[in-house]
Design a protein around this motif. Structure first.
Motif, mmCIF file in Angstrom:
data_model
loop_
_atom_site.group_PDB
_atom_site.id
_atom_site.type_symbol
_atom_site.label_atom_id
_atom_site.label_comp_id
_atom_site.label_asym_id
_atom_site.label_seq_id
_atom_site.Cartn_x
_atom_site.Cartn_y
_atom_site.Cartn_z
ATOM 1 N N UNK A 23 0.849 -1.187 0.000
ATOM 2 C CA UNK A 23 0.000 0.000 0.000
ATOM 3 C C UNK A 23 0.887 1.240 0.000
ATOM 4 N N UNK A 24 1.024 1.860 -1.166
ATOM 5 C CA UNK A 24 1.824 3.083 -1.267
ATOM 6 C C UNK A 24 1.110 4.237 -0.575
ATOM 7 N N UNK A 25 1.870 5.259 -0.259
ATOM 8 C CA UNK A 25 1.318 6.445 0.398
ATOM 9 C C UNK A 25 1.390 7.622 -0.571
ATOM 10 N N UNK A 26 0.235 8.210 -0.907
ATOM 11 C CA UNK A 26 0.214 9.382 -1.775
ATOM 12 C C UNK A 26 0.402 10.608 -0.874
ATOM 13 N N UNK A 27 1.613 11.136 -0.874
ATOM 14 C CA UNK A 27 1.971 12.221 0.044
ATOM 15 C C UNK A 27 1.424 13.566 -0.404
ATOM 16 N N UNK A 28 1.241 13.711 -1.701
ATOM 17 C CA UNK A 28 0.785 14.993 -2.249
ATOM 18 C C UNK A 28 -0.016 14.710 -3.514
ATOM 19 N N UNK A 29 -1.112 15.423 -3.702
ATOM 20 C CA UNK A 29 -1.937 15.234 -4.888
ATOM 21 C C UNK A 29 -1.769 16.398 -5.849
ATOM 22 N N UNK A 30 -1.706 16.096 -7.131
ATOM 23 C CA UNK A 30 -1.579 17.113 -8.162
ATOM 24 C C UNK A 30 -2.056 16.583 -9.485
ATOM 25 N N UNK A 31 -2.014 17.416 -10.508
ATOM 26 C CA UNK A 31 -2.588 17.044 -11.801
ATOM 27 C C UNK A 31 -1.596 16.983 -12.958
ATOM 28 N N UNK A 32 -0.403 17.539 -12.775
ATOM 29 C CA UNK A 32 0.494 17.712 -13.913
ATOM 30 C C UNK A 32 1.487 16.569 -14.113
ATOM 31 N N UNK A 33 1.851 15.900 -13.023
ATOM 32 C CA UNK A 33 2.896 14.881 -13.128
ATOM 33 C C UNK A 33 2.791 13.912 -11.949
ATOM 34 N N UNK A 34 3.124 12.655 -12.220
ATOM 35 C CA UNK A 34 3.211 11.643 -11.166
ATOM 36 C C UNK A 34 4.677 11.403 -10.855
ATOM 37 N N UNK A 35 5.033 11.481 -9.579
ATOM 38 C CA UNK A 35 6.400 11.174 -9.148
ATOM 39 C C UNK A 35 6.338 9.930 -8.264
ATOM 40 N N UNK A 36 7.018 8.878 -8.674
ATOM 41 C CA UNK A 36 7.065 7.626 -7.920
ATOM 42 C C UNK A 36 8.471 7.477 -7.344
ATOM 43 N N UNK A 37 8.552 7.260 -6.027
ATOM 44 C CA UNK A 37 9.863 7.158 -5.408
ATOM 45 C C UNK A 37 9.752 6.441 -4.076
ATOM 46 N N UNK A 38 10.874 6.341 -3.366
ATOM 47 C CA UNK A 38 10.906 5.644 -2.076
ATOM 48 C C UNK A 38 12.217 5.971 -1.364
ATOM 49 N N UNK A 39 12.262 5.689 -0.067
ATOM 50 C CA UNK A 39 13.480 5.905 0.700
ATOM 51 C C UNK A 39 13.850 7.369 0.816
ATOM 52 N N UNK A 40 15.136 7.646 0.883
ATOM 53 C CA UNK A 40 15.617 9.025 1.036
ATOM 54 C C UNK A 40 15.197 9.900 -0.125
ATOM 55 N N UNK A 41 15.016 9.313 -1.305
ATOM 56 C CA UNK A 41 14.626 10.095 -2.485
ATOM 57 C C UNK A 41 13.285 10.788 -2.286
ATOM 58 N N UNK A 42 12.431 10.240 -1.421
ATOM 59 C CA UNK A 42 11.149 10.877 -1.128
ATOM 60 C C UNK A 42 11.379 12.296 -0.617
ATOM 61 N N UNK A 43 12.338 12.463 0.234
ATOM 62 C CA UNK A 43 12.595 13.771 0.838
ATOM 63 C C UNK A 43 13.214 14.737 -0.177
ATOM 64 N N UNK A 44 14.026 14.222 -1.078
ATOM 65 C CA UNK A 44 14.565 15.086 -2.134
ATOM 66 C C UNK A 44 13.432 15.611 -3.012
#
Length: 661
Positions: free
Chosen positions: A534-555
């Motif tokens: 179960x992924x966590x959608x941290x922020x919702x938007x309409x222009x682009x999907x960013x998929x990541x994990x680990x430290x890269x989430x904070x970047x």
């Protein structure tokens, strides 16, 4: 015919002597039948133990039926002495569903909890460490039971052999390490394998007791092992047993024996354990020809009857759903949801709290790792645990990743959960084989759960250089049978680690060490789970999907906030199982996707997710799928080099290019 071998039988009844004879005769007759079937193409392969039966029989009959034994290819006598129905063995060798592995394993590569056997592992060495884990469980449960494990003289050259002996000695584990020194490792003679007179002498370096036993003398084997076993049950300790014997047939039948000098074959043929013991029993009037014939006829009848039953079983049919569903054990435990009460914790504290609460929840849970006891681990995550839970459950280990991972599996065989801390995820390479070949495959092979978690402090950004900075999830997510988890926040780390410990499957749990003390948030105080997949959608938007994990989430969070990008930001949290549903729904909404990983780019998770999106969402894409990862180099030490190795400075540019496409 008088037997050229000497048998000291004064302490054994005639009934016991006949039992030893019958027990050796049965696997010999089965083997003779199997060699016929092999020539007829009715079984695919055979590893003959003819001439070595005395070892399997003597050792197995010295053990109690509820004591585990880990045999090799040539230990058919172990299985027959445990009175396994021959129809199941024959079905196993023919790849039938009615065997022990649903047609997924051949010959003796299977285990059975019912008969307390853990089957042959082709890599040889892992068996020894697994025996340690089973024996450790016996010690923790105060059962006064021991474990016996077999290896050949060739296997004693493997590092796992030495690791296992060292761990067993340091922890005083009740294990009988049984070496069948049979002269050849496939075609390589012992003169080219080791440069010592006796393999038993190696025990001296580990502070272990050892014995050399004539492996062709069933009375010697039985009496000496029985005496040692009784002593070990009272005074737990490991014992190294070297059985001198010989392999009179090829490594497997296709190999032949042309490389063996004829005089050597003749010498050992004269020491055949079955023929010599039969001659002795007849000389002593314990066995007569008439009874011998009756015994043989009864066994032959049983073999033929059971073989007919096995032959009548239908050929196995392929069912994709069954195959896929048996890769993982059922993990439908009752999820505990987070409470509303929270407190601020750093990432490192959340991991520690999850372990602490899990130790309370599971009173037999064992933690293992280098320096994790009094020292508290290099990251101090288990600081204070020894005082609270004791050294039996919080165990410092020697530096031997392979053997400790194998020990964790052995604990699982006995129903005990464990968590192994790899000091750095980089060091898992020293234990890679048991992870991907034992833990991952166990449930699919014979239904045995690998109920363990490997904690993996990982990641770059702290100037630790090539040996301490990798984020190596790609080594594992492609291996069926493993679950891979990679949290980015303290609350996720706590809940996911609790889930990992409850899950009966092997879980590779990545913890980015740069996040340990740099990220904090409010975390539920009580024990709780976060479900895998179960992924966590941290922020919702309409222009682009960013998929990541680990430290890269904070970047990514920093870039999206700074540039005010309208993005769906997905933190995967769980890599295997992967939440493809959330990814696909977002891509269908935004029509553009970028996947960011800290790992080097080629062959990583981003590539797999990109392929999945292309296969399932191609018609929704307004631009090519974009991947961003680290440079294709090892992780450098210098801050300047490391900063440019990592993809941090390339993410923003890639996102803007994708938005303008």
């Amino acid at each position: 015919m008088n037997s050229p071998m000497s048998f000291e039988t004064s302490n054994l009844s005639q009934e016991m002597l006949i039992q030893l004879y019958q027990s050796m005769l049965k696997p010999r007759l089965i083997e003779e039948k199997m060699l016929v079937l092999l020539r007829q193409g009715k079984i695919s392969k055979w590893f003959s133990g003819i001439g070595q039966e005395a070892i399997s029989i003597g050792v197995t009959l010295s053990l109690q039926n509820d004591e585990f034994i880990l045999p090799m290819h040539r230990n058919l006598g172990v299985f027959t002495s445990r009175n396994i129905p021959l129809r199941k063995l024959f079905a196993q060798w023919q790849g039938k569903l009615e065997g022990f592995s649903k047609g997924r394993e051949r010959s003796f590569h299977f285990g059975t909890q019912e008969y307390k056997i853990v089957g042959m592992i082709s890599h040889l060495g892992p068996q020894l460490g697994i025996a340690n884990g089973i024996a450790l469980a016996e010690v923790l449960k105060n059962t006064n039971k021991l474990t016996a494990v077999f290896t050949g003289e060739g296997g004693t050259s493997e590092g796992d052999f030495h690791e296992a002996l060292n761990v067993a000695s340091v922890w005083k584990l009740p294990v009988l390490f049984c070496i069948e020194n049979n002269g050849y490792g496939l075609s390589t003679p012992i003169s080219e394998q080791f440069n010592c007179e006796n393999l038993a002498d190696r025990a001296l370096g580990y502070g272990m007791e050892s014995h050399i036993i004539d492996g062709n003398n069933v009375v010697d084997v039985y009496q000496k092992v029985n005496e040692i076993a009784k002593s070990v049950r009272v005074h737990p300790r490991p014992v190294l047993l070297e059985f001198k014997t010989f392999r009179v047939r090829g490594h497997e039948e296709a190999s032949g024996t042309k490389y063996v000098p004829q005089e050597l074959l003749d010498f050992w043929a004269a020491k055949d354990p079955l023929e010599n013991f039969r001659a002795f029993l007849k000389d002593q009037n314990i066995l007569c020809d008439e009874v011998d014939i009756q015994i043989k006829e009864a066994i032959v009848h049983e073999i033929n009857e059971e073989l007919d039953i096995a032959r009548a079983y239908p050929e196995i049919s392929f069912n994709e759903e069954n195959e896929i569903s048996d890769v993982y054990a059922n993990s439908e435990f009752k999820l505990v949801h987070p409470s509303e009460k929270t407190k601020e914790l750093r990432f490192v504290d959340a991991v520690s709290e999850a372990l602490d609460q899990s130790m309370e929840r599971f009173p037999d849970l064992v933690l293992m790792g280098q320096d994790i006891a009094e020292y508290g681990g290099v990251f101090k995550i288990t600081e204070g645990f020894v005082e609270k839970y004791g050294k039996a459950r919080v165990r410092n280990t020697p530096i031997c990743e392979s053997s400790i991972i194998e020990t964790a599996y052995g604990l699982s065989v006995k129903g005990i959960k464990s968590v192994v801390e790899l000091q750095f995820s980089d060091f898992v390479t020293s234990g890679f084989n048991p992870v991907v070949n034992v833990l991952a495959k166990s449930y699919y092979r014979w239904g045995q759960m690998s109920d363990t978690v490997l904690r993996m402090p990982c990641g770059a950004g702290v100037g630790a250089g090539p040996f301490h900075s990798q984020t190596n999830e790609a080594w594992f997510f492609k291996t069926p049978g493993l679950k891979v988890v990679y949290p980015a926040f303290p609350a996720d780390a706590k809940g996911l680690l609790a889930t990992a410990i409850e899950d009966p499957n092997p879980v590779i749990f990545f913890e980015h060490k740069m996040l340990y003390r740099s990220v904090r948030e409010n975390v539920p105080t009580d024990y709780y789970h976060i479900p895998f997949g179960k992924a966590n959608v941290l922020k919702s938007g309409n222009d682009i999907t960013v998929v990541t994990y680990g430290a890269a989430v904070h970047w990514v969070i920093e870039i999206v906030q700074k540039e005010k990008i309208s993005a769906d930001l997905i933190d995967l949290r769980s890599l295997i199982p992967l939440d493809t549903e959330t990814i696909f729904e977002s891509v269908k909404k935004t029509n553009r996707v970028i996947i960011v990983q800290e790992d080097t780019l080629f062959g990583g998770l981003a590539s797999e997710i990109s392929a999945l999106i292309t296969e399932n969402c191609f018609q929704y894409l307004d631009a090519p799928v974009k991947r961003v990862g680290s440079l294709e180099t090892p992780v450098p030490f210098s801050k300047t080099l490391e900063d440019n190795f990592l993809p941090i400075n390339r993410i923003e540019k890639a996102m803007k290019e994708l938005l303008l496409f």
